[in-house]
Write a protein that holds these residues in place. Structure first.
Motif, PDB file in Angstrom:
ATOM      1  N   PHE A   1       1.250 -19.000  35.202  1.00 20.06           N
ATOM      2  CA  PHE A   1       1.236 -17.634  35.706  1.00 20.06           C
ATOM      3  C   PHE A   1       1.253 -17.638  37.244  1.00 20.06           C
ATOM      4  CE2 PHE A   1      -0.886 -13.693  36.846  1.00 20.06           C
ATOM      5  CZ  PHE A   1      -0.166 -12.789  36.086  1.00 20.06           C
TER       6      PHE A   1
ATOM      7  N   LEU B   1       8.333 -16.747  42.334  1.00 21.14           N
ATOM      8  CA  LEU B   1       9.109 -15.505  42.245  1.00 21.14           C
ATOM      9  C   LEU B   1       9.090 -14.769  43.577  1.00 21.14           C
ATOM     10  CD1 LEU B   1      10.409 -13.794  39.791  1.00 21.14           C
ATOM     11  CD2 LEU B   1       8.439 -12.344  40.122  1.00 21.14           C
TER      12      LEU B   1
ATOM     13  N   ILE C   1      12.303  -7.395  52.021  1.00 21.85           N
ATOM     14  CA  ILE C   1      12.829  -6.035  51.888  1.00 21.85           C
ATOM     15  C   ILE C   1      12.809  -5.568  50.444  1.00 21.85           C
ATOM     16  CG2 ILE C   1      14.932  -4.673  51.998  1.00 21.85           C
ATOM     17  CD1 ILE C   1      15.546  -5.646  54.548  1.00 21.85           C
ATOM     18  N   THR C   2      13.215  -6.467  49.528  1.00 22.08           N
ATOM     19  CA  THR C   2      13.250  -6.041  48.122  1.00 22.08           C
ATOM     20  C   THR C   2      11.841  -5.752  47.632  1.00 22.08           C
ATOM     21  OG1 THR C   2      13.164  -8.307  47.344  1.00 22.08           O
ATOM     22  CG2 THR C   2      15.338  -7.348  47.640  1.00 22.08           C
ATOM     23  N   ILE C   3      10.852  -6.526  48.131  1.00 21.66           N
ATOM     24  CA  ILE C   3       9.465  -6.252  47.740  1.00 21.66           C
ATOM     25  C   ILE C   3       9.026  -4.903  48.309  1.00 21.66           C
ATOM     26  CG2 ILE C   3       7.102  -7.098  47.849  1.00 21.66           C
ATOM     27  CD1 ILE C   3       8.260  -9.352  46.745  1.00 21.66           C
TER      28      ILE C   3
ATOM     29  N   PHE D   1      10.970  -2.380  49.041  1.00 16.55           N
ATOM     30  CA  PHE D   1      11.643  -1.354  48.248  1.00 16.55           C
ATOM     31  C   PHE D   1      10.908  -1.158  46.933  1.00 16.55           C
ATOM     32  CE2 PHE D   1      15.638  -1.570  50.760  1.00 16.55           C
ATOM     33  CZ  PHE D   1      15.872  -0.224  50.847  1.00 16.55           C
ATOM     34  N   MET D   2      10.500  -2.294  46.346  1.00 19.91           N
ATOM     35  CA  MET D   2       9.791  -2.189  45.073  1.00 19.91           C
ATOM     36  C   MET D   2       8.506  -1.400  45.278  1.00 19.91           C
ATOM     37  SD  MET D   2       8.907  -5.152  42.406  1.00 19.91           S
ATOM     38  CE  MET D   2       7.230  -5.510  42.759  1.00 19.91           C
TER      39      MET D   2
ATOM     40  N   VAL E   1       9.621   2.359  46.103  1.00 19.19           N
ATOM     41  CA  VAL E   1      10.416   3.131  45.149  1.00 19.19           C
ATOM     42  C   VAL E   1       9.968   2.910  43.704  1.00 19.19           C
ATOM     43  CG1 VAL E   1      12.746   3.745  44.464  1.00 19.19           C
ATOM     44  CG2 VAL E   1      12.353   2.796  46.711  1.00 19.19           C
ATOM     45  N   VAL E   2       9.672   1.652  43.355  1.00 22.19           N
ATOM     46  CA  VAL E   2       9.392   1.348  41.955  1.00 22.19           C
ATOM     47  C   VAL E   2       7.914   1.503  41.615  1.00 22.19           C
ATOM     48  CG1 VAL E   2       9.670  -0.380  40.152  1.00 22.19           C
ATOM     49  CG2 VAL E   2      11.367  -0.191  41.945  1.00 22.19           C
TER      50      VAL E   2
ATOM     51  N   PRO F   1       5.638   3.705  42.462  1.00 27.20           N
ATOM     52  CA  PRO F   1       5.253   5.035  41.961  1.00 27.20           C
ATOM     53  C   PRO F   1       5.671   5.265  40.520  1.00 27.20           C
ATOM     54  CG  PRO F   1       6.250   5.234  44.116  1.00 27.20           C
ATOM     55  CD  PRO F   1       6.421   3.815  43.698  1.00 27.20           C
ATOM     56  N   LEU F   2       6.772   4.609  40.093  1.00 31.90           N
ATOM     57  CA  LEU F   2       7.202   4.778  38.703  1.00 31.90           C
ATOM     58  C   LEU F   2       6.240   4.090  37.741  1.00 31.90           C
ATOM     59  CD1 LEU F   2      11.059   4.122  38.882  1.00 31.90           C
ATOM     60  CD2 LEU F   2       9.919   6.294  38.551  1.00 31.90           C
ATOM     61  N   PHE F   3       5.655   2.967  38.214  1.00 27.12           N
ATOM     62  CA  PHE F   3       4.762   2.207  37.345  1.00 27.12           C
ATOM     63  C   PHE F   3       3.418   2.902  37.153  1.00 27.12           C
ATOM     64  CE2 PHE F   3       6.830  -2.101  38.539  1.00 27.12           C
ATOM     65  CZ  PHE F   3       7.817  -1.863  37.606  1.00 27.12           C
ATOM     66  N   LEU F   4       3.064   3.780  38.081  1.00 26.60           N
ATOM     67  CA  LEU F   4       1.745   4.386  38.036  1.00 26.60           C
ATOM     68  C   LEU F   4       1.780   5.661  37.203  1.00 26.60           C
ATOM     69  CD1 LEU F   4       0.887   3.901  41.784  1.00 26.60           C
ATOM     70  CD2 LEU F   4      -0.009   2.611  39.861  1.00 26.60           C
ATOM     71  N   PRO F   5       0.610   6.077  36.684  1.00 30.60           N
ATOM     72  CA  PRO F   5       0.572   7.337  35.933  1.00 30.60           C
ATOM     73  C   PRO F   5       1.069   8.487  36.811  1.00 30.60           C
ATOM     74  CG  PRO F   5      -1.481   6.143  35.699  1.00 30.60           C
ATOM     75  CD  PRO F   5      -0.665   5.380  36.680  1.00 30.60           C
ATOM     76  N   PRO F   6       1.720   9.491  36.229  1.00 29.61           N
ATOM     77  CA  PRO F   6       2.381  10.537  37.014  1.00 29.61           C
ATOM     78  C   PRO F   6       1.446  11.273  37.967  1.00 29.61           C
ATOM     79  CG  PRO F   6       2.969  10.712  34.699  1.00 29.61           C
ATOM     80  CD  PRO F   6       1.929   9.660  34.786  1.00 29.61           C
TER      81      PRO F   6
END
Lengths: 361, 458
Positions: free
Chosen positions: A190, A197, A204-206, A208-209, A212-213, A215-220
Motif C-alpha cells: 500500500f 504513484l 499539476i495533475t495532483i 487539479f485533482m 476539481v476531483v 470536491p466530487l469525492f466528498l459528500p455534496p
C-alpha cells in the motif's frame, strides 16, 4: 668552502596579485581565451541589467514621473509592497500578518540562542505558534473580524502553503516510510504504491485533482476551502517525496540499534520513537531542508488552479491601471524573494550537512 | 522462583503478530470504507451535475483548435510486422554477438558481424520496404475526436521531454566543466549560473522567457533575419525544412549505414586499445565512410533533399517550419532550469572519482582526452546515471507546466477537455496513467543503461 646563498624570492609573476591573475586567469593560452569569453558573458548580462535597474531607474511613487525614465520604476514596488506581501488582504487588517511575522521571526531568533535551544518552553511555543498565527490571520476570535482565505495572497500565502504542507506531510511521510521499510504484507505494498504513484505524476495533475476531483469525492454538503484543497494536494505530493528521504534515514540507522531496542523489550512504537526516529531524522535533516526548498518553489504552481500566490501577484499588480504593464519590475522583485528564501535555506542545509557528522561522532 | 523456564504465555493482544494483523486489517477496512464512500459521493455529485461517467466522451468531437499539432503516425498491419522483425532481428543478433566472444576473437569476427548486421538492419529494412504503405498519418482538425486531441498533446509532451533531456544534459556538461575549470572567472560564472537557476521556481523562469524575453522580439514585419534563411519574431522562429526528393530513401539508408559503420569502427578500435594498447585508426576511415557513402548516392540518384525556405507573404511566413514561442519558451526554460541540476550532478560525479585514478592514468602516459574518456568518465557515469535519471523524470513531469504558458501539451489539452466536458475524474485518471507510463519507460530505459555502466563487483 660552503657559501650561503640567500633564498631568492620567486619571480614577480608567481606571487601576489599578478601571480594570482597569471595562474587563475591567463596561464595556459586557452585559459586566457576562457577569461575573455567569461568577461564578455558577464558584461553582456550585467550591463543592460545595470542600466535598466540602476542608471535609468526611478524610485518615485508617481507613475507619470516614472514614465520619463527608460529604466525600472522601483516606485511601483514601493507602492505595491503590501500587495506583494499579503495580496488583497484588507488594508485595515494588514497589521495582523505583520504581527504574525514578527512573532515568527522572534521564535526563530529565540531558537537560535544556544541556551534556549533545548528548553521545554521552546517546544511548547513552537507547538502553539501555528495556532496563534492562524488565529491572527484568519480572525474570528477576540473581536478580530474573520478574513476568509480568498483574501490571502502574496508572499504570505506562499510561505503559509509551504510551511503548513511541510508540517502536515511530515507525520504522513514518517508513517509511509515506516510502512515501506516494514514487512507487513498488506501495509507495505500500500505504501509502496502510494509513494510510486505520487512520484510518477506531475504536481499539476495532483493540484487539479485536489481542486476539481476532490470536491466530487466528498459528500455534496461538504465544501472545502480553495486554499485548503491546494494544501491537501501539496501535502499529498510532498509526503511521498519526504517519505523516500526518511526511508533513506531509516536505512541509515544500523541494524544493531533495532536489535538493541528489541532486546530491551521495547514495544514497536517505543522503539521507533525513542531509538530509531531521532537517529534517522538527524541523518535526513539536510535532504529535508532541500525538500522544503522544493515545496517553496513548487507552491508557485497553485496559481494554475486559481490562487494568488507570490508569483501570481506579479500579474495581479501589473494589471492595476496605475502601474499598467510593469511586468519586469514585478518579476525581478518576486524572483528576488524566491531566490533569497531558497538560497538562504540551501546555505542552511549545507551548514547542517557540515555540522551533522560531528554530532554523530 | 515463580518464573518457570518454559516460555511465558503472552496475552494475545501483546503478541506482535496479532497486533500487526489487526492494524493491517483495520487499515484495509478504513481504506475500503473510504473508497466506497468516495465512489458513492462521486456518483451522487455527478448525477446532480448531470455528467455521465465513463470514457465514452473520448469519441466526441473536440471542436477546439490546437496551436501546435504534428501528425500522429499510426502503424497499420505492415508496420507491426516490421517492428516484429526488428525485435526478432535484434534478439538474434544479440544472441549471435554474445556467443561470438566464446567462439573466436580472430578473423571470424567480420563474418559474425555481418550476420548480426543482416539480422538487425537488413531484415527489418526489407520488411519495411514490402509493407511501406502501411503507415497512416492522422492530422488533427477541429472535427477530430478527443482521443486524437489527447494523442497530439502526448506527442507534444514527448517532443519537449526528449529535446529537454538531450539539451539539458549537454548544457549541464558544459556548465559542469566550467565549474571544474581552474579559470577563476569561468568557475564563478558557472557557479552563479547554477545558484541562480536552482533557486528560482521553474514557473517563474518559464514566465520570464515567455512574457519578457520573447515579448521583446519584433513584429512579423520587422523580423530579425538570421543569415537570410532563419527569421525570428514574436510569432516564433522560422527556418527552412528539408523536402525529400526521389533519392531521399536511399540517401537516408546510406547515412544510417555509414553511421553504423563508424560505430562498429569505434567499438573495434576501443577493443584493439584494450587488447593491444594501441588504438586503431578511426578518424580518417570514419570520415571517409560518412562523406563517401552518402556522396555516392547523391551522385547516382541526384539531389535527395531540397530546402523549403520560409517566405514572408501577406501577414505571416509561409513555407519552412516555425517553432512557436510557447514551444521555444518551454524548451529553453526547462533546459536551462534542469541544466543547473544536471551540472551539479555531473560535477559531483567527476569529482567523486578518486584523484589516484587520474594520476595513475597520467603515469601510464595517457593523453588528457584519453584520461577523461577511458578512466574518469566511465567511473563517473555510475555515480551520475541514477540521479540524472530522476532529473529526466522531472523534465517529463515538469513539461506539464506548459499549461501555464499555453503550449498544448498533454495536461493543457486534457484541461481544455476537462473544462468542455466536465469529465474530471476520467481526465485526471488518464493524466496519471499516462504520466506513470512515461515515468516507468524513462526509468526502465535508464536502469538498463545503468546496469551497463554500473561497477561490476565480484
Amino acid at each position: 668552502m660552503v657559501q650561503n646563498i640567500p633564498d631568492r624570492l620567486p619571480p614577480i609573476t608567481q606571487i601576489g596579485v599578478l601571480g594570482w591573475i597569471r595562474k587563475n586567469l591567463l596561464f595556459p593560452w586557452y585559459n586566457g581565451v576562457l577569461t575573455v569569453v567569461s568577461c564578455w558573458a558577464i558584461w553582456s548580462a550585467v550591463k543592460p541589467l545595470w542600466e535598466w535597474g540602476v542608471v535609468n531607474a526611478s524610485v518615485t511613487l508617481d507613475p507619470a514621473l516614472a514614465k520619463q525614465h527608460s529604466g525600472a520604476a522601483w516606485g511601483f514596488i514601493r507602492d505595491m509592497w503590501p500587495v506583494f506581501m499579503t495580496g488583497v488582504y484588507p488594508d485595515a487588517e494588514r497589521w495582523r500578518p505583520l504581527v504574525a511575522l514578527i512573532l515568527l521571526v522572534m521564535m526563530v531568533g529565540i531558537s537560535l540562542v544556544h541556551s534556549f535551544r533545548g528548553s521545554k518552553w521552546i517546544r511548547v511555543l513552537w507547538l502553539a505558534s501555528p495556532i496563534v498565527i492562524f488565529v491572527l490571520i484568519y480572525g474570528g476570535v477576540l473581536g478580530l473580524p474573520v478574513i476568509g482565505t480568498h483574501y490571502w495572497g502574496g508572499l504570505m500565502l506562499t510561505i503559509m502553503l509551504s510551511v503548513v504542507s511541510m508540517l502536515a506531510a511530515f507525520p504522513i511521510s514518517v508513517l509511509l516510510a515506516l510502512g515501506r521499510t516494514s514487512n507487513m504484507p498488506i501495509a507495505k505494498p500500500f505504501c509502496v504504491a502510494y509513494i510510486e504513484l505520487i512520484r510518477g505524476v506531475p504536481l499539476i495533475t495532483i493540484l487539479f485533482m485536489a481542486s476539481v476531483v476532490l470536491p466530487l469525492f466528498l459528500p455534496p454538503d461538504v465544501n472545502l476551502d480553495k486554499v485548503l484543497r491546494a494544501m491537501v494536494g501539496i501535502t499529498m505530493f510532498f509526503s511521498a517525496y519526504l517519505a523516500e528521504n526518511i526511508r533513506g534515514g531509516l536505512q541509515g540507522v544500523g541494524k544493531g540499534q533495532y536489535e538493541a531496542a528489541d532486546a530491551l523489550g521495547m514495544s514497536y512504537w517505543k522503539k521507533i520513537i525513542v531509538v530509531i526516529l531521532p537517529q534517522a531524522l538527524r541523518i535526513v535533516i539536510p535532504p529535508m531542508v532541500n525538500n522544503f526548498i522544493g515545496i517553496l518553489k513548487d507552491t508557485s504552481l497553485v496559481g494554475i488552479v486559481g490562487l494568488v500566490d507570490l508569483l501570481q501577484i506579479a500579474f495581479a499588480t501589473t494589471s492595476n491601471p496605475k502601474w499598467f504593464g510593469r511586468l519586469e519590475e514585478a518579476y525581478v522583485f518576486v524572483a528576488f524573494w524566491y531566490w533569497i528564501l531558497c538560497y538562504g535555506l540551501s546555505c542552511y542545509s549545507r551548514h547542517l550537512e557540515k555540522k551533522i557528522p560531528s554530532a554523530s561522532k | 522462583m515463580s518464573h518457570s523456564s518454559a516460555p511465558q504465555k503472552v496475552v494475545f493482544w501483546r503478541n506482535p503478530q496479532v497486533r500487526i494483523w489487526t492494524f493491517q486489517i483495520l487499515m484495509l477496512v478504513a481504506f475500503l470504507w473510504l473508497a466506497v464512500s468516495m465512489y458513492e459521493n462521486t456518483l451522487i455529485n455527478l448525477r446532480t451535475r448531470g455528467i455521465s461517467s465513463g470514457f465514452g466522451f473520448l469519441k466526441n468531437e473536440a471542436g477546439f483548435r490546437i496551436g501546435e499539432s504534428s501528425g500522429i503516425v499510426l502503424p497499420q498491419g505492415g508496420v507491426l510486422w516490421f517492428l516484429l522483425s526488428l525485435v526478432i532481428g535484434l534478439c538474434i543478433s544479440k544472441f549471435i554477438s554474445s556467443h561470438q566472444k566464446t567462439i573466436s576473437d580472430g578473423p571470424l569476427n567480420c563474418k559474425w558481424m555481418s550476420i548480426c548486421l543482416f539480422f538487425s538492419i537488413v531484415l527489418p529494412a526489407f520488411t519495411l520496404y514490402f509493407f511501406r504503405n502501411s503507415i497512416e498519418i492522422l492530422h488533427y482538425a477541429e472535427s477530430s475526436s478527443y482521443t486524437l486531441a489527447l494523442a497530439v498533446g502526448l506527442v507534444n509532451t514527448l517532443k519537449v521531454t526528449v529535446i529537454g533531456c538531450v539539451a539539458s544534459t549537454f548544457l549541464g556538461l558544459l556548465i559542469a566543466l566550467g565549474r571544474l575549470s581552474p579559470n577563476w572567472l569561468l568557475n564563478r560564472l558557472c557557479r552563479w549560473y547554477v545558484e541562480l537557476n536552482r533557486n528560482l521556481p521553474l514557473l517563474l523562469q518559464l514566465f520570464f522567457w515567455y512574457f519578457i524575453v520573447l515579448q521583446q522580439l519584433p513584429n512579423v514585419r520587422q523580423s530579425i533575419s538570421l543569415g537570410g534563411w532563419m527569421f525570428l519574431n514574436k510569432r516564433g522562429l522560422f527556418f527552412p525544412t528539408l523536402v525529400p526528393e526521389t533519392g531521399a530513401w536511399a540517401f537516408s539508408i546510406a547515412v544510417i549505414i555509414a553511421l553504423t559503420g563508424v560505430f562498429v569502427l569505434f567499438r573495434r578500435s576501443n577493443r584493439l586499445l584494450n587488447e593491444t594498447g594501441t588504438a586503431g585508426k578511426i578518424l580518417l576511415p570514419s570520415l571517409g565512410l560518412l562523406t563517401g557513402l552518402p556522396a555516392l548516392v547523391w551522385l547516382f540518384l541526384g539531389q535527395p533533399f531540397t530546402l523549403d525556405y520560409p517566405v514572408f507573404k501577406g501577414f505571416n511566413f509561409h513555407g519552412g517550419t516555425g517553432l512557436t514561442p510557447e514551444f521555444t519558451a518551454l524548451v529553453v526554460g526547462l533546459t536551462i532550469y534542469v541544466s543547473a541540476f544536471n551540472a551539479e550532478i555531473i560535477r559531483s560525479g567527476i569529482q567523486a572519482v578518486s584523484k589516484g585514478q587520474r594520476e595513475a592514468a597520467r603515469a601510464l602516459a595517457m593523453k588528457e582526452t584519453q584520461v577523461m574518456r577511458i578512466v574518469i568518465l566511465p567511473q563517473a557515469m555510475r555515480i551520475i546515471v541514477p540521479p540524472i535519471t530522476s532529473e529526466y523524470l522531472a523534465i517529463a513531469k515538469n513539461s506539464s507546466l506548459a499549461v501555464a504558458i499555453g503550449y498544448p501539451d498533454f495536461v493543457s489539452i486534457g484541461g481544455t477537455i476537462l473544462n468542455q466536458s466536465g469529465q474530471a475524474v476520467e481526465i485526471v485518471g488518464i493524466w496519471m496513467g499516462v504520466y506513470l507510463c512515461i515515468s516507468l519507460l524513462i526509468s526502465l530505459g535508464m536502469n538498463i543503461y545503468n546496469s551497463k555502466v554500473a561497477l561490476v563487483e565480484r
